[in-house]
Design a protein around this motif. Structure first.
Motif: not given
Length: 103
Positions: A1-18
């Motif tokens: 899967m190609r990493m996109t800005l949106g994917h990285v931001v969404a994943t980081a936000r979800k991992n931070a439980r925000m």
């Protein structure tokens, strides 16, 4: 899967439980007002590219490297924009960048 800005931001936000709303309150625009949850949703779905200012604030809120987010967004950090560089300097920098990525 190609990493996109949106994917990285969404994943980081979800991992931070925000939630989008919580993150939006933490990310301020250059006028001091928070971004909207809809704006962040658009970023997470790669429908928008944030300004340099917002991208840096977003990186800080999510504990990500702003330079990596700039790379994913296909933008240059503010400190590199508008610099008067010779063609040779730019080519030299890109060669060094490519060489680093090969190893």
């Amino acid at each position: 899967m190609r990493m996109t800005l949106g994917h990285v931001v969404a994943t980081a936000r979800k991992n931070a439980r925000m939630s989008l709303k919580e993150l939006a309150q933490r990310v301020k625009k250059d006028d001091g007002q928070p971004v909207s949850p809809q704006y962040l949703n658009d970023i997470e779905h790669d429908r928008r590219t944030p300004s340099d200012f917002v991208l840096v604030k977003l990186a800080a809120a999510l504990k990500l490297e702003a330079d990596y987010l700039h790379h994913l967004a296909g933008t240059l950090p503010a400190d590199l924009k508008g610099r008067q560089l010779t063609e040779e300097k730019v080519v030299e920098a890109y060669k060094a960048f490519r060489k680093t990525l090969k190893h």
